[in-house]
Design a protein around this motif. Structure first.
Motif, PDB file in Angstrom:
ATOM      1  N   VAL A  21       1.878  -7.836  -4.466  1.00  0.00           N
ATOM      2  CA  VAL A  21       2.626  -8.154  -5.687  1.00  0.00           C
ATOM      3  C   VAL A  21       3.972  -8.769  -5.301  1.00  0.00           C
ATOM      4  O   VAL A  21       4.726  -8.169  -4.523  1.00  0.00           O
ATOM      5  N   LEU A  22       4.224  -9.949  -5.850  1.00  0.00           N
ATOM      6  CA  LEU A  22       5.506 -10.611  -5.576  1.00  0.00           C
ATOM      7  C   LEU A  22       6.633  -9.791  -6.209  1.00  0.00           C
ATOM      8  O   LEU A  22       6.622  -9.540  -7.415  1.00  0.00           O
ATOM      9  N   HIS A  27       6.575  -5.241  -1.628  1.00  0.00           N
ATOM     10  CA  HIS A  27       6.716  -3.854  -1.169  1.00  0.00           C
ATOM     11  C   HIS A  27       5.446  -3.419  -0.451  1.00  0.00           C
ATOM     12  O   HIS A  27       4.359  -3.878  -0.791  1.00  0.00           O
ATOM     13  N   SER A  28       5.600  -2.514   0.486  1.00  0.00           N
ATOM     14  CA  SER A  28       4.401  -2.008   1.168  1.00  0.00           C
ATOM     15  C   SER A  28       4.642  -0.614   1.730  1.00  0.00           C
ATOM     16  O   SER A  28       5.744  -0.065   1.624  1.00  0.00           O
ATOM     17  N   ASP A  29       3.572  -0.077   2.349  1.00  0.00           N
ATOM     18  CA  ASP A  29       3.637   1.221   2.998  1.00  0.00           C
ATOM     19  C   ASP A  29       3.896   0.958   4.484  1.00  0.00           C
ATOM     20  O   ASP A  29       3.147   0.193   5.117  1.00  0.00           O
ATOM     21  N   ILE A  30       4.911   1.613   5.023  1.00  0.00           N
ATOM     22  CA  ILE A  30       5.298   1.378   6.419  1.00  0.00           C
ATOM     23  C   ILE A  30       4.159   1.764   7.370  1.00  0.00           C
ATOM     24  O   ILE A  30       4.091   1.280   8.505  1.00  0.00           O
ATOM     25  N   ARG A  31       3.229   2.615   6.911  1.00  0.00           N
ATOM     26  CA  ARG A  31       2.127   3.088   7.765  1.00  0.00           C
ATOM     27  C   ARG A  31       0.927   2.133   7.729  1.00  0.00           C
ATOM     28  O   ARG A  31      -0.075   2.384   8.393  1.00  0.00           O
ATOM     29  N   SER A  32       1.023   1.059   6.928  1.00  0.00           N
ATOM     30  CA  SER A  32      -0.159   0.202   6.740  1.00  0.00           C
ATOM     31  C   SER A  32      -0.435  -0.671   7.968  1.00  0.00           C
ATOM     32  O   SER A  32       0.456  -0.938   8.785  1.00  0.00           O
ATOM     33  N   LYS A  64      16.710   0.450  -0.017  1.00  0.00           N
ATOM     34  CA  LYS A  64      17.400   1.346  -0.976  1.00  0.00           C
ATOM     35  C   LYS A  64      17.435   0.708  -2.355  1.00  0.00           C
ATOM     36  O   LYS A  64      17.141   1.338  -3.362  1.00  0.00           O
ATOM     37  N   LYS A  65      17.820  -0.585  -2.375  1.00  0.00           N
ATOM     38  CA  LYS A  65      17.937  -1.320  -3.639  1.00  0.00           C
ATOM     39  C   LYS A  65      16.557  -1.442  -4.319  1.00  0.00           C
ATOM     40  O   LYS A  65      16.431  -1.217  -5.527  1.00  0.00           O
ATOM     41  N   SER A  66      15.551  -1.781  -3.544  1.00  0.00           N
ATOM     42  CA  SER A  66      14.208  -1.973  -4.123  1.00  0.00           C
ATOM     43  C   SER A  66      13.601  -0.644  -4.582  1.00  0.00           C
ATOM     44  O   SER A  66      12.957  -0.582  -5.621  1.00  0.00           O
ATOM     45  N   TRP A  67      13.809   0.398  -3.782  1.00  0.00           N
ATOM     46  CA  TRP A  67      13.241   1.706  -4.136  1.00  0.00           C
ATOM     47  C   TRP A  67      13.826   2.207  -5.463  1.00  0.00           C
ATOM     48  O   TRP A  67      13.105   2.753  -6.306  1.00  0.00           O
ATOM     49  N   LYS A  68      15.122   1.996  -5.657  1.00  0.00           N
ATOM     50  CA  LYS A  68      15.785   2.405  -6.905  1.00  0.00           C
ATOM     51  C   LYS A  68      15.116   1.764  -8.112  1.00  0.00           C
ATOM     52  O   LYS A  68      14.998   2.360  -9.171  1.00  0.00           O
ATOM     53  N   LYS A  69      14.682   0.495  -7.916  1.00  0.00           N
ATOM     54  CA  LYS A  69      14.073  -0.251  -9.026  1.00  0.00           C
ATOM     55  C   LYS A  69      12.570   0.023  -9.150  1.00  0.00           C
ATOM     56  O   LYS A  69      11.934  -0.469 -10.066  1.00  0.00           O
ATOM     57  N   GLU A 112      10.732  14.313  -7.677  1.00  0.00           N
ATOM     58  CA  GLU A 112       9.655  14.641  -6.711  1.00  0.00           C
ATOM     59  C   GLU A 112       9.139  13.376  -6.023  1.00  0.00           C
ATOM     60  O   GLU A 112       8.688  13.426  -4.881  1.00  0.00           O
ATOM     61  N   SER A 113       9.236  12.240  -6.706  1.00  0.00           N
ATOM     62  CA  SER A 113       8.719  10.991  -6.117  1.00  0.00           C
ATOM     63  C   SER A 113       9.624  10.464  -5.000  1.00  0.00           C
ATOM     64  O   SER A 113       9.214   9.590  -4.234  1.00  0.00           O
ATOM     65  N   GLU A 114      10.830  11.037  -4.893  1.00  0.00           N
ATOM     66  CA  GLU A 114      11.771  10.560  -3.857  1.00  0.00           C
ATOM     67  C   GLU A 114      11.200  10.701  -2.447  1.00  0.00           C
ATOM     68  O   GLU A 114      11.563   9.949  -1.545  1.00  0.00           O
ATOM     69  N   ILE A 115      10.300  11.636  -2.268  1.00  0.00           N
ATOM     70  CA  ILE A 115       9.693  11.876  -0.948  1.00  0.00           C
ATOM     71  C   ILE A 115       8.916  10.631  -0.457  1.00  0.00           C
ATOM     72  O   ILE A 115       8.760  10.393   0.740  1.00  0.00           O
ATOM     73  N   GLY A 116       8.496   9.792  -1.417  1.00  0.00           N
ATOM     74  CA  GLY A 116       7.747   8.576  -1.064  1.00  0.00           C
ATOM     75  C   GLY A 116       8.594   7.525  -0.358  1.00  0.00           C
ATOM     76  O   GLY A 116       8.045   6.614   0.293  1.00  0.00           O
ATOM     77  N   TYR A 117       9.901   7.680  -0.452  1.00  0.00           N
ATOM     78  CA  TYR A 117      10.788   6.676   0.176  1.00  0.00           C
ATOM     79  C   TYR A 117      10.544   6.576   1.681  1.00  0.00           C
ATOM     80  O   TYR A 117      10.671   5.495   2.272  1.00  0.00           O
ATOM     81  N   LYS A 118      10.129   7.684   2.300  1.00  0.00           N
ATOM     82  CA  LYS A 118       9.902   7.662   3.768  1.00  0.00           C
ATOM     83  C   LYS A 118       8.712   6.752   4.144  1.00  0.00           C
ATOM     84  O   LYS A 118       8.571   6.349   5.287  1.00  0.00           O
ATOM     85  N   ASN A 119       7.858   6.449   3.159  1.00  0.00           N
ATOM     86  CA  ASN A 119       6.698   5.575   3.434  1.00  0.00           C
ATOM     87  C   ASN A 119       6.911   4.141   2.952  1.00  0.00           C
ATOM     88  O   ASN A 119       6.029   3.287   3.121  1.00  0.00           O
ATOM     89  N   PHE A 120       8.037   3.896   2.328  1.00  0.00           N
ATOM     90  CA  PHE A 120       8.267   2.628   1.617  1.00  0.00           C
ATOM     91  C   PHE A 120       8.940   1.592   2.521  1.00  0.00           C
ATOM     92  O   PHE A 120       9.861   1.901   3.266  1.00  0.00           O
TER      93      PHE A 120
END
Ligand code: FMN
Length: 204
Positions: free
Chosen positions: A53-54, A67-72, A113-118, A157-165
Motif C-alpha cells: 500500500v502506497l 509500511h511493512s513488518d521488519i521481520r518480513s 515514529k511519525k508513520s506509526w502515530k498515523k 495495547e497496539s503500541e507493542i506492534g511498533y517493535k515490528n513496524f
C-alpha cells in the motif's frame, strides 16, 4: 482505447506532472489503482514482487514509501540488495509506471515514529502477531490471537506492534512511463539522479 489525445500526449513536462498527480491520487484515494503497486526486489538468483500500500509520496525529495513488518522476507532481501522497482498500472488511464530506485529500511527512527502515530487502530493489527510473517506452520492460521483477529485491543495495547513496524522508502532513480493509445502509444523515460531531471521519449 480512447481516441482523444490528452494534453501530456506529446509533452514530457506534462507527462512528468501527470506521474506525480497519479502517485498523489494513489496515496489519497484507496480505490485508485496506484494505491497498491507491486514492489519488486531480489538477489542475483531470484527476484520477486508483492503488492504493498502506497503510504507516502514526496515529489521534492523524489521518495515514495510503504509500511511493512521488519521481520518480513523482503527486509532480509533489501539488506543484501537495496536496488528495487515499483510497478503501477491504471487501467482507465491506460498508464503503466516502472519506478526504480534505492530502498532504505527505516526502523525505530523519526520516520517510523511519525508513520506509526498515523497508523490507524485496524491497520496496526498486521504488526501484532508473535510469529514472523512467512514462518512455516502446521495448521492454517492468521498468526494472531482471537482478540487481535477480532480487533479487540485498545490503541494503547497496539503500541507493542511498533517493535515490528518499519517504513520502506524508495529513493527514486528513474521512472519509465507507458501510455497506451489508439492514436499511437507513447513511452518516456525520466532519470532523477544527481539532483537533475533528464527526460526523453522511447519507442513504445
Ligand atoms: C492489497 C494488499 C496490500 C498489501 N499491503 C502491504 C503493505 O503495505 N506492506 C507489506 O509489507 N505487505 C503488504 N501486503 C502483503 C504483501 O503482498 C506480501 O504478501 C507480504 O508483505 C510478504 O512479502 P515478503 O515475504 O516478500 O516480505 C499486501 C497485500 C495485499 C494483497
Amino acid at each position: 482505447m480512447q481516441k482523444y489525445k490528452p494534453d501530456y500526449y506529446n509533452d514530457l513536462d506534462k507527462v512528468y506532472s501527470k506521474i506525480w498527480n497519479l502517485l498523489n491520487s494513489g496515496l489519497l484515494n484507496r480505490d485508485a489503482p496506484f494505491h497498491i503497486p507491486v514492489f519488486i526486489c531480489g538477489d542475483k538468483n531470484k527476484s520477486d514482487g508483492r503488492i504493498v500500500v502506497l503510504r507516502g509520496v514526496d515529489k521534492k525529495g523524489k521518495i515514495i514509501w510503504f509500511h511493512s513488518d521488519i521481520r518480513s522476507n523482503k527486509v532480509k532481501i533489501l539488506k543484501h540488495n537495496p536496488e528495487v522497482s515499483l510497478l503501477f498500472y491504471d487501467k482507465s488511464e491506460k498508464i503503466q509506471l516502472r519506478i526504480s530506485g534505492h530502498a532504505k529500511i527505516n526502523y525505530q527512527n523519526d520516520v517510523t515514529k511519525k508513520s506509526w502515530k498515523k497508523t490507524a487502530h485496524m491497520s496496526r493489527q498486521c504488526y501484532l502477531g508473535d510469529i514472523a510473517p512467512g514462518f512455516d506452520v502446521s495448521e492454517p492460521t492468521s498468526g494472531l490471537t482471537a482478540n487481535v483477529d477480532n480487533l479487540k485491543y485498545t490503541i494503547e495495547e497496539s503500541e507493542i506492534g511498533y517493535k515490528n513496524f518499519c517504513v520502506i522508502e524508495t529513493f527514486i532513480k528513474s521512472i519509465e512511463w507507458l501510455y497506451l493509445a489508439a492514436k499511437g502509444h507513447r513511452r518516456a523515460y525520466f532519470s532523477l539522479k544527481n539532483n537533475s531531471l533528464e527526460k526523453k521519449w522511447l519507442i513504445p
